[in-house]
Design a protein around this motif. Sequence first.
Motif, PDB file in Angstrom:
ATOM      1  N   GLY A 265       0.801  -1.216   0.000  1.00  7.45           N
ATOM      2  CA  GLY A 265       0.000   0.000   0.000  1.00  7.45           C
ATOM      3  C   GLY A 265       0.836   1.269   0.000  1.00  7.45           C
ATOM      4  O   GLY A 265       0.516   2.245  -0.675  1.00  7.45           O
ATOM      5  N   ALA A 266       1.938   1.281   0.763  1.00  4.40           N
ATOM      6  CA  ALA A 266       2.778   2.486   0.842  1.00  4.40           C
ATOM      7  C   ALA A 266       3.432   2.783  -0.502  1.00  4.40           C
ATOM      8  O   ALA A 266       3.448   3.936  -0.956  1.00  4.40           O
ATOM      9  CB  ALA A 266       3.849   2.300   1.917  1.00  4.40           C
ATOM     10  N   HIS A 267       3.990   1.768  -1.153  1.00  5.78           N
ATOM     11  CA  HIS A 267       4.643   1.990  -2.443  1.00  5.78           C
ATOM     12  C   HIS A 267       3.623   2.316  -3.540  1.00  5.78           C
ATOM     13  O   HIS A 267       3.901   3.122  -4.435  1.00  5.78           O
ATOM     14  CB  HIS A 267       5.497   0.782  -2.826  1.00  5.78           C
ATOM     15  CG  HIS A 267       6.725   0.675  -1.973  1.00  5.78           C
ATOM     16  ND1 HIS A 267       6.916  -0.360  -1.100  1.00  5.78           N
ATOM     17  CD2 HIS A 267       7.790   1.503  -1.857  1.00  5.78           C
ATOM     18  CE1 HIS A 267       8.071  -0.174  -0.479  1.00  5.78           C
ATOM     19  NE2 HIS A 267       8.620   0.962  -0.917  1.00  5.78           N
ATOM     20  N   TYR A 268       2.450   1.726  -3.451  1.00  5.65           N
ATOM     21  CA  TYR A 268       1.411   2.050  -4.429  1.00  5.65           C
ATOM     22  C   TYR A 268       0.990   3.520  -4.289  1.00  5.65           C
ATOM     23  O   TYR A 268       0.840   4.225  -5.289  1.00  5.65           O
ATOM     24  CB  TYR A 268       0.199   1.135  -4.236  1.00  5.65           C
ATOM     25  CG  TYR A 268      -0.912   1.423  -5.209  1.00  5.65           C
ATOM     26  CD1 TYR A 268      -0.802   1.035  -6.541  1.00  5.65           C
ATOM     27  CD2 TYR A 268      -2.063   2.081  -4.805  1.00  5.65           C
ATOM     28  CE1 TYR A 268      -1.822   1.306  -7.448  1.00  5.65           C
ATOM     29  CE2 TYR A 268      -3.088   2.359  -5.697  1.00  5.65           C
ATOM     30  CZ  TYR A 268      -2.956   1.963  -7.015  1.00  5.65           C
ATOM     31  OH  TYR A 268      -3.958   2.232  -7.917  1.00  5.65           O
ATOM     32  N   MET A 269       0.833   4.008  -3.053  1.00 12.01           N
ATOM     33  CA  MET A 269       0.446   5.399  -2.853  1.00 12.01           C
ATOM     34  C   MET A 269       1.543   6.353  -3.331  1.00 12.01           C
ATOM     35  O   MET A 269       1.259   7.408  -3.881  1.00 12.01           O
ATOM     36  CB  MET A 269       0.126   5.670  -1.389  1.00 12.01           C
ATOM     37  CG  MET A 269      -1.200   5.074  -0.946  1.00 12.01           C
ATOM     38  SD  MET A 269      -2.599   5.532  -1.998  1.00 12.01           S
ATOM     39  CE  MET A 269      -2.665   7.280  -1.735  1.00 12.01           C
ATOM     40  N   ARG A 270       2.813   5.979  -3.131  1.00 17.43           N
ATOM     41  CA  ARG A 270       3.902   6.812  -3.655  1.00 17.43           C
ATOM     42  C   ARG A 270       3.824   6.886  -5.167  1.00 17.43           C
ATOM     43  O   ARG A 270       4.047   7.941  -5.756  1.00 17.43           O
ATOM     44  CB  ARG A 270       5.254   6.259  -3.234  1.00 17.43           C
ATOM     45  CG  ARG A 270       5.596   6.529  -1.811  1.00 17.43           C
ATOM     46  CD  ARG A 270       6.960   6.024  -1.489  1.00 17.43           C
ATOM     47  NE  ARG A 270       7.246   6.234  -0.083  1.00 17.43           N
ATOM     48  CZ  ARG A 270       8.270   5.716   0.542  1.00 17.43           C
ATOM     49  NH1 ARG A 270       9.122   4.948  -0.117  1.00 17.43           N
ATOM     50  NH2 ARG A 270       8.461   5.950   1.807  1.00 17.43           N
ATOM     51  N   TRP A 271       3.516   5.773  -5.800  1.00 14.16           N
ATOM     52  CA  TRP A 271       3.394   5.762  -7.262  1.00 14.16           C
ATOM     53  C   TRP A 271       2.216   6.634  -7.706  1.00 14.16           C
ATOM     54  O   TRP A 271       2.340   7.389  -8.664  1.00 14.16           O
ATOM     55  CB  TRP A 271       3.202   4.329  -7.762  1.00 14.16           C
ATOM     56  CG  TRP A 271       2.952   4.246  -9.221  1.00 14.16           C
ATOM     57  CD1 TRP A 271       3.864   4.382 -10.220  1.00 14.16           C
ATOM     58  CD2 TRP A 271       1.692   4.022  -9.849  1.00 14.16           C
ATOM     59  NE1 TRP A 271       3.257   4.246 -11.431  1.00 14.16           N
ATOM     60  CE2 TRP A 271       1.914   4.024 -11.243  1.00 14.16           C
ATOM     61  CE3 TRP A 271       0.404   3.816  -9.370  1.00 14.16           C
ATOM     62  CZ2 TRP A 271       0.887   3.835 -12.154  1.00 14.16           C
ATOM     63  CZ3 TRP A 271      -0.608   3.615 -10.280  1.00 14.16           C
ATOM     64  CH2 TRP A 271      -0.359   3.629 -11.649  1.00 14.16           C
ATOM     65  N   MET A 272       1.098   6.535  -6.984  1.00 11.48           N
ATOM     66  CA  MET A 272      -0.065   7.345  -7.331  1.00 11.48           C
ATOM     67  C   MET A 272       0.242   8.839  -7.173  1.00 11.48           C
ATOM     68  O   MET A 272      -0.138   9.648  -7.996  1.00 11.48           O
ATOM     69  CB  MET A 272      -1.257   6.989  -6.435  1.00 11.48           C
ATOM     70  CG  MET A 272      -1.853   5.632  -6.705  1.00 11.48           C
ATOM     71  SD  MET A 272      -2.747   5.569  -8.245  1.00 11.48           S
ATOM     72  CE  MET A 272      -4.143   6.583  -7.844  1.00 11.48           C
ATOM     73  N   ARG A 273       0.923   9.191  -6.091  1.00 10.71           N
ATOM     74  CA  ARG A 273       1.173  10.597  -5.786  1.00 10.71           C
ATOM     75  C   ARG A 273       2.326  11.190  -6.592  1.00 10.71           C
ATOM     76  O   ARG A 273       2.234  12.293  -7.097  1.00 10.71           O
ATOM     77  CB  ARG A 273       1.466  10.730  -4.291  1.00 10.71           C
ATOM     78  CG  ARG A 273       1.567  12.153  -3.820  1.00 10.71           C
ATOM     79  CD  ARG A 273       1.631  12.238  -2.307  1.00 10.71           C
ATOM     80  NE  ARG A 273       0.323  11.894  -1.767  1.00 10.71           N
ATOM     81  CZ  ARG A 273       0.130  11.167  -0.681  1.00 10.71           C
ATOM     82  NH1 ARG A 273       1.147  10.700  -0.014  1.00 10.71           N
ATOM     83  NH2 ARG A 273      -1.085  10.916  -0.259  1.00 10.71           N
ATOM     84  N   TRP A 274       3.425  10.464  -6.718  1.00  9.12           N
ATOM     85  CA  TRP A 274       4.634  11.021  -7.305  1.00  9.12           C
ATOM     86  C   TRP A 274       5.048  10.372  -8.621  1.00  9.12           C
ATOM     87  O   TRP A 274       5.995  10.827  -9.262  1.00  9.12           O
ATOM     88  CB  TRP A 274       5.811  10.930  -6.330  1.00  9.12           C
ATOM     89  CG  TRP A 274       5.462  11.429  -4.966  1.00  9.12           C
ATOM     90  CD1 TRP A 274       5.462  10.710  -3.820  1.00  9.12           C
ATOM     91  CD2 TRP A 274       5.054  12.745  -4.594  1.00  9.12           C
ATOM     92  NE1 TRP A 274       5.071  11.487  -2.764  1.00  9.12           N
ATOM     93  CE2 TRP A 274       4.818  12.748  -3.219  1.00  9.12           C
ATOM     94  CE3 TRP A 274       4.864  13.926  -5.307  1.00  9.12           C
ATOM     95  CZ2 TRP A 274       4.400  13.882  -2.535  1.00  9.12           C
ATOM     96  CZ3 TRP A 274       4.445  15.052  -4.616  1.00  9.12           C
ATOM     97  CH2 TRP A 274       4.219  15.018  -3.249  1.00  9.12           C
ATOM     98  N   GLY A 275       4.382   9.269  -9.015  1.00  5.61           N
ATOM     99  CA  GLY A 275       4.727   8.622 -10.275  1.00  5.61           C
ATOM    100  C   GLY A 275       5.892   7.665 -10.173  1.00  5.61           C
ATOM    101  O   GLY A 275       6.392   7.178 -11.182  1.00  5.61           O
ATOM    102  N   ASN A 276       6.337   7.371  -8.947  1.00  8.58           N
ATOM    103  CA  ASN A 276       7.461   6.473  -8.737  1.00  8.58           C
ATOM    104  C   ASN A 276       7.259   5.780  -7.401  1.00  8.58           C
ATOM    105  O   ASN A 276       7.148   6.455  -6.376  1.00  8.58           O
ATOM    106  CB  ASN A 276       8.764   7.287  -8.743  1.00  8.58           C
ATOM    107  CG  ASN A 276       9.998   6.425  -8.630  1.00  8.58           C
ATOM    108  OD1 ASN A 276       9.931   5.250  -8.326  1.00  8.58           O
ATOM    109  ND2 ASN A 276      11.140   7.043  -8.865  1.00  8.58           N
ATOM    110  N   PRO A 277       7.232   4.424  -7.368  1.00  6.92           N
ATOM    111  CA  PRO A 277       6.958   3.742  -6.102  1.00  6.92           C
ATOM    112  C   PRO A 277       8.069   3.882  -5.067  1.00  6.92           C
ATOM    113  O   PRO A 277       7.839   3.662  -3.894  1.00  6.92           O
ATOM    114  CB  PRO A 277       6.771   2.277  -6.503  1.00  6.92           C
ATOM    115  CG  PRO A 277       7.491   2.143  -7.784  1.00  6.92           C
ATOM    116  CD  PRO A 277       7.377   3.464  -8.469  1.00  6.92           C
ATOM    117  N   VAL A 278       9.268   4.242  -5.469  1.00  7.58           N
ATOM    118  CA  VAL A 278      10.359   4.397  -4.503  1.00  7.58           C
ATOM    119  C   VAL A 278      10.805   5.844  -4.390  1.00  7.58           C
ATOM    120  O   VAL A 278      11.724   6.161  -3.649  1.00  7.58           O
ATOM    121  CB  VAL A 278      11.569   3.502  -4.854  1.00  7.58           C
ATOM    122  CG1 VAL A 278      11.218   2.044  -4.701  1.00  7.58           C
ATOM    123  CG2 VAL A 278      12.063   3.798  -6.242  1.00  7.58           C
ATOM    124  N   GLY A 279      10.155   6.729  -5.117  1.00  6.37           N
ATOM    125  CA  GLY A 279      10.559   8.134  -5.120  1.00  6.37           C
ATOM    126  C   GLY A 279       9.931   8.925  -4.000  1.00  6.37           C
ATOM    127  O   GLY A 279       9.149   8.427  -3.201  1.00  6.37           O
TER     128      GLY A 279
END
Length: 83
Positions: free
Chosen positions: A37-51
């Motif tokens: 869930g955390a990496h998916y939300m990063r991808w949704m918000r910033w376009g990168n799951p680890v960014g």
Amino acid sequence: MQRNGPAPGDSNRLAIESHRCTVEGCSKRRKARGWCGAHYMRWMRWGNPVGTAPPKPPRVAPSHAEVLAEMREALARAEEVGT
């Protein structure tokens, strides 16, 4: 008695590992697109799951001369309205 999950060394261990987040170093349970869930939300918000968030532009404070000019203009407008 039934157990939750496979016994250590069980052949189903690969199946369990496939349910984990695919981001290196993360062992949370997979939620969407292969990520937790955390990496998916990063991808949704910033376009990168680890960014992370893009850096904010530096704030430029107005100079003293600019502040004084704005204050004088505001005072002149207030005097015009008051007279």
